[in-house]
Design a protein around this motif. Structure first.
Motif, PDB file in Angstrom:
ATOM      1  N   ARG A 109      27.569  40.315  38.556  1.00  0.00           N
ATOM      2  CA  ARG A 109      27.755  38.960  38.019  1.00  0.00           C
ATOM      3  C   ARG A 109      29.223  38.531  38.032  1.00  0.00           C
ATOM      4  O   ARG A 109      29.532  37.392  38.423  1.00  0.00           O
ATOM      5  CB  ARG A 109      27.219  38.898  36.590  1.00  0.00           C
ATOM      6  CG  ARG A 109      27.419  37.554  35.886  1.00  0.00           C
ATOM      7  CD  ARG A 109      26.577  36.463  36.510  1.00  0.00           C
ATOM      8  NE  ARG A 109      25.174  36.805  36.437  1.00  0.00           N
ATOM      9  CZ  ARG A 109      24.424  36.587  35.356  1.00  0.00           C
ATOM     10  NH1 ARG A 109      24.951  36.015  34.285  1.00  0.00           N
ATOM     11  NH2 ARG A 109      23.160  36.915  35.347  1.00  0.00           N
ATOM     12  N   PHE A 110      30.124  39.413  37.627  1.00  0.00           N
ATOM     13  CA  PHE A 110      31.525  39.022  37.449  1.00  0.00           C
ATOM     14  C   PHE A 110      32.494  39.767  38.374  1.00  0.00           C
ATOM     15  O   PHE A 110      33.697  39.529  38.310  1.00  0.00           O
ATOM     16  CB  PHE A 110      31.961  39.272  35.997  1.00  0.00           C
ATOM     17  CG  PHE A 110      31.101  38.588  34.986  1.00  0.00           C
ATOM     18  CD1 PHE A 110      31.225  37.228  34.751  1.00  0.00           C
ATOM     19  CD2 PHE A 110      30.154  39.301  34.270  1.00  0.00           C
ATOM     20  CE1 PHE A 110      30.430  36.602  33.816  1.00  0.00           C
ATOM     21  CE2 PHE A 110      29.352  38.679  33.328  1.00  0.00           C
ATOM     22  CZ  PHE A 110      29.489  37.322  33.099  1.00  0.00           C
ATOM     23  N   GLY A 111      31.982  40.669  39.203  1.00  0.00           N
ATOM     24  CA  GLY A 111      32.856  41.440  40.073  1.00  0.00           C
ATOM     25  C   GLY A 111      33.378  40.641  41.247  1.00  0.00           C
ATOM     26  O   GLY A 111      32.959  39.497  41.522  1.00  0.00           O
ATOM     27  N   SER A 112      34.320  41.236  41.988  1.00  0.00           N
ATOM     28  CA  SER A 112      34.951  40.566  43.125  1.00  0.00           C
ATOM     29  C   SER A 112      34.151  40.714  44.403  1.00  0.00           C
ATOM     30  O   SER A 112      34.414  39.988  45.373  1.00  0.00           O
ATOM     31  CB  SER A 112      36.356  41.136  43.339  1.00  0.00           C
ATOM     32  OG  SER A 112      37.131  41.022  42.162  1.00  0.00           O
ATOM     33  N   MET A 113      33.188  41.639  44.437  1.00  0.00           N
ATOM     34  CA  MET A 113      32.477  41.931  45.672  1.00  0.00           C
ATOM     35  C   MET A 113      31.712  40.725  46.190  1.00  0.00           C
ATOM     36  O   MET A 113      31.748  40.405  47.380  1.00  0.00           O
ATOM     37  CB  MET A 113      31.514  43.101  45.440  1.00  0.00           C
ATOM     38  CG  MET A 113      30.875  43.622  46.715  1.00  0.00           C
ATOM     39  SD  MET A 113      32.082  44.358  47.832  1.00  0.00           S
ATOM     40  CE  MET A 113      32.596  45.756  46.842  1.00  0.00           C
ATOM     41  N   ASN A 114      31.056  40.003  45.315  1.00  0.00           N
ATOM     42  CA  ASN A 114      30.231  38.872  45.736  1.00  0.00           C
ATOM     43  C   ASN A 114      30.999  37.557  45.802  1.00  0.00           C
ATOM     44  O   ASN A 114      30.432  36.542  46.181  1.00  0.00           O
ATOM     45  CB  ASN A 114      29.044  38.709  44.771  1.00  0.00           C
ATOM     46  CG  ASN A 114      28.136  39.927  44.761  1.00  0.00           C
ATOM     47  OD1 ASN A 114      28.004  40.612  45.779  1.00  0.00           O
ATOM     48  ND2 ASN A 114      27.517  40.204  43.619  1.00  0.00           N
TER      49      ASN A 114
ATOM     50  N   ARG B 299      41.246  41.094  44.547  1.00  0.00           N
ATOM     51  CA  ARG B 299      39.903  40.522  44.382  1.00  0.00           C
ATOM     52  C   ARG B 299      39.356  39.974  45.701  1.00  0.00           C
ATOM     53  O   ARG B 299      38.140  39.932  45.896  1.00  0.00           O
ATOM     54  CB  ARG B 299      39.941  39.418  43.334  1.00  0.00           C
ATOM     55  CG  ARG B 299      40.473  39.880  41.988  1.00  0.00           C
ATOM     56  CD  ARG B 299      40.516  38.772  40.961  1.00  0.00           C
ATOM     57  NE  ARG B 299      39.206  38.488  40.414  1.00  0.00           N
ATOM     58  CZ  ARG B 299      38.978  37.585  39.466  1.00  0.00           C
ATOM     59  NH1 ARG B 299      39.984  36.883  38.955  1.00  0.00           N
ATOM     60  NH2 ARG B 299      37.753  37.372  39.023  1.00  0.00           N
ATOM     61  N   ALA B 300      40.233  39.552  46.596  1.00  0.00           N
ATOM     62  CA  ALA B 300      39.776  39.025  47.874  1.00  0.00           C
ATOM     63  C   ALA B 300      39.431  40.118  48.865  1.00  0.00           C
ATOM     64  O   ALA B 300      38.570  39.935  49.744  1.00  0.00           O
ATOM     65  CB  ALA B 300      40.849  38.105  48.464  1.00  0.00           C
ATOM     66  N   TYR B 301      40.091  41.270  48.743  1.00  0.00           N
ATOM     67  CA  TYR B 301      39.845  42.397  49.654  1.00  0.00           C
ATOM     68  C   TYR B 301      39.583  43.664  48.830  1.00  0.00           C
ATOM     69  O   TYR B 301      40.411  44.576  48.778  1.00  0.00           O
ATOM     70  CB  TYR B 301      41.041  42.603  50.582  1.00  0.00           C
ATOM     71  CG  TYR B 301      41.389  41.388  51.410  1.00  0.00           C
ATOM     72  CD1 TYR B 301      40.752  41.133  52.619  1.00  0.00           C
ATOM     73  CD2 TYR B 301      42.365  40.489  50.970  1.00  0.00           C
ATOM     74  CE1 TYR B 301      41.069  40.014  53.385  1.00  0.00           C
ATOM     75  CE2 TYR B 301      42.686  39.380  51.723  1.00  0.00           C
ATOM     76  CZ  TYR B 301      42.033  39.138  52.928  1.00  0.00           C
ATOM     77  OH  TYR B 301      42.347  38.031  53.678  1.00  0.00           O
ATOM     78  N   PRO B 302      38.439  43.754  48.172  1.00  0.00           N
ATOM     79  CA  PRO B 302      38.189  44.895  47.268  1.00  0.00           C
ATOM     80  C   PRO B 302      37.950  46.216  47.989  1.00  0.00           C
ATOM     81  O   PRO B 302      38.097  47.273  47.388  1.00  0.00           O
ATOM     82  CB  PRO B 302      36.931  44.451  46.503  1.00  0.00           C
ATOM     83  CG  PRO B 302      36.251  43.496  47.427  1.00  0.00           C
ATOM     84  CD  PRO B 302      37.331  42.785  48.182  1.00  0.00           C
ATOM     85  N   ASP B 303      37.599  46.196  49.269  1.00  0.00           N
ATOM     86  CA  ASP B 303      37.253  47.421  49.977  1.00  0.00           C
ATOM     87  C   ASP B 303      38.390  47.973  50.827  1.00  0.00           C
ATOM     88  O   ASP B 303      38.214  49.004  51.485  1.00  0.00           O
ATOM     89  CB  ASP B 303      36.032  47.183  50.882  1.00  0.00           C
ATOM     90  CG  ASP B 303      34.779  46.878  50.063  1.00  0.00           C
ATOM     91  OD1 ASP B 303      34.710  47.355  48.915  1.00  0.00           O
ATOM     92  OD2 ASP B 303      33.894  46.173  50.576  1.00  0.00           O
ATOM     93  N   THR B 304      39.540  47.310  50.848  1.00  0.00           N
ATOM     94  CA  THR B 304      40.635  47.762  51.690  1.00  0.00           C
ATOM     95  C   THR B 304      41.445  48.865  51.001  1.00  0.00           C
ATOM     96  O   THR B 304      41.353  49.061  49.788  1.00  0.00           O
ATOM     97  CB  THR B 304      41.566  46.587  52.026  1.00  0.00           C
ATOM     98  OG1 THR B 304      42.062  46.008  50.802  1.00  0.00           O
ATOM     99  CG2 THR B 304      40.832  45.529  52.811  1.00  0.00           C
TER     100      THR B 304
END
Length: 305
Positions: free
Chosen positions: A196-201, A234-239
């Motif tokens: 709901r509040f995470g950066s992934m979505n 928050r824009a690139y959470p997987d880097t």
């Protein structure tokens, strides 16, 4: 008269001796039996006295241990009264302490109630977590929550209960959207909050905001750098951390509206956003000092004329 032919009818001498021996033997047996009985009674009395003494000592030691435990718990609770709680100020625990002590004594006669209470987690909060309503950055909140859990030595079930009790506003509404088992599972509760509040979505939204981010009026360069770091995360959470630092460096330089500072940073070529921030602060200080110096020179020339 010759007595050889006289017949006597009295008891024989050997029979009298045997009867005396039998009587003496019975008397001896009776005496020994009495002594054995008295000795047994004395040993039983001593055993009962020893048992009573041991039981009294056991209850006395148990009572002392309980008093020491309650005294130690009361001291820790009173000490925690002066400990500031993040986001909530100072919280008093005197009423809860009195409630625990009173019900702890009552539970001695209610063993089934004690068993139920012992099955519940023993929650100890040296520092309580802040309230989360969904408006702040979830990753930052969870990072601080994990640190508090490490300080307080919480187990996963305790972490889930405290995290659920710290939710407010739109974040609290998630508790009604998950099952009761998921509310008591820390990982499931965190996943529900991240969805709901995470950066992934919402990474695309943060990327668009990052590309258009510029320094606002009255915003300092350190504040701008911090905002760029947060948006990049928050824009690139997987880097990786290296790629994220490189991206935040480029976005930070592009967000500076002063052309001379921006071009100077490109010329110097800092390797990290922290280095670029330090250089930009020095360049801005020199720029402001130069502007102030030019004003003073023009003022002196005007007064001379």
């Amino acid at each position: 008269m010759d007595d050889s032919n006289v017949v006597t009818f009295g008891p024989h001498l050997n029979e009298i001796v045997d009867e005396a021996d039998a009587t003496m033997h019975e008397s001896l047996l009776e005496t020994q039996s009495c002594e054995i009985f008295k000795r047994t009674e004395r040993m039983m009395a001593e055993a009962r006295a020893e048992m009573k003494l041991r039981m009294d000592k056991c209850f006395s030691d148990f009572s002392n241990d309980m008093n020491q435990m309650f005294a130690k718990f009361e001291g820790q609770a009173m000490k925690s009264m002066s400990t500031p709680i993040l986001g909530r100020g100072i919280e008093s625990t005197a009423n809860s302490l009195e409630h625990i002590v009173r019900h702890g004594k009552t539970d001695k006669n209610n063993s089934h109630i004690s068993d139920i209470r012992q099955s519940k987690p023993d929650i100890s909060c040296k520092i309580k977590p802040q309230i989360y309503d969904g408006s702040d950055d979830l990753e930052e909140y969870l990072t601080q929550f994990d640190l508090l859990a490490e300080i307080n030595d919480w187990d996963p079930k305790t972490k889930a209960l405290l995290l659920a009790s710290s939710l407010s506003g739109s974040a609290r509404a998630i508790l009604n959207e998950i099952t009761d088992r998921e509310r008591h599972d820390f990982e499931c509760l965190v996943n529900a909050l991240k969805n709901r509040f995470g950066s992934m979505n919402r990474s695309e939204i943060f990327r668009a905001e990052l590309q258009t981010r510029v320094r606002m009026k009255n915003e300092t360069l350190p504040e701008l750098a911090q905002a760029i770091k947060k948006l990049t995360r928050r824009a690139y959470p997987d880097t990786t951390a290296l790629v994220m630092d490189t991206l935040s460096l480029d976005y930070f330089i592009d967000a500076i509206p002063e052309t001379d500072i921006r071009l100077r940073l490109r010329e110097v070529g800092p390797t990290s956003i922290n280095e670029a921030e330090n250089i930009a602060v020095r360049l801005e200080a020199l720029r402001i000092a130069d502007i102030q110096k030019g004003r003073n020179v023009r003022t002196v020339e005007t007064e001379t004329l």
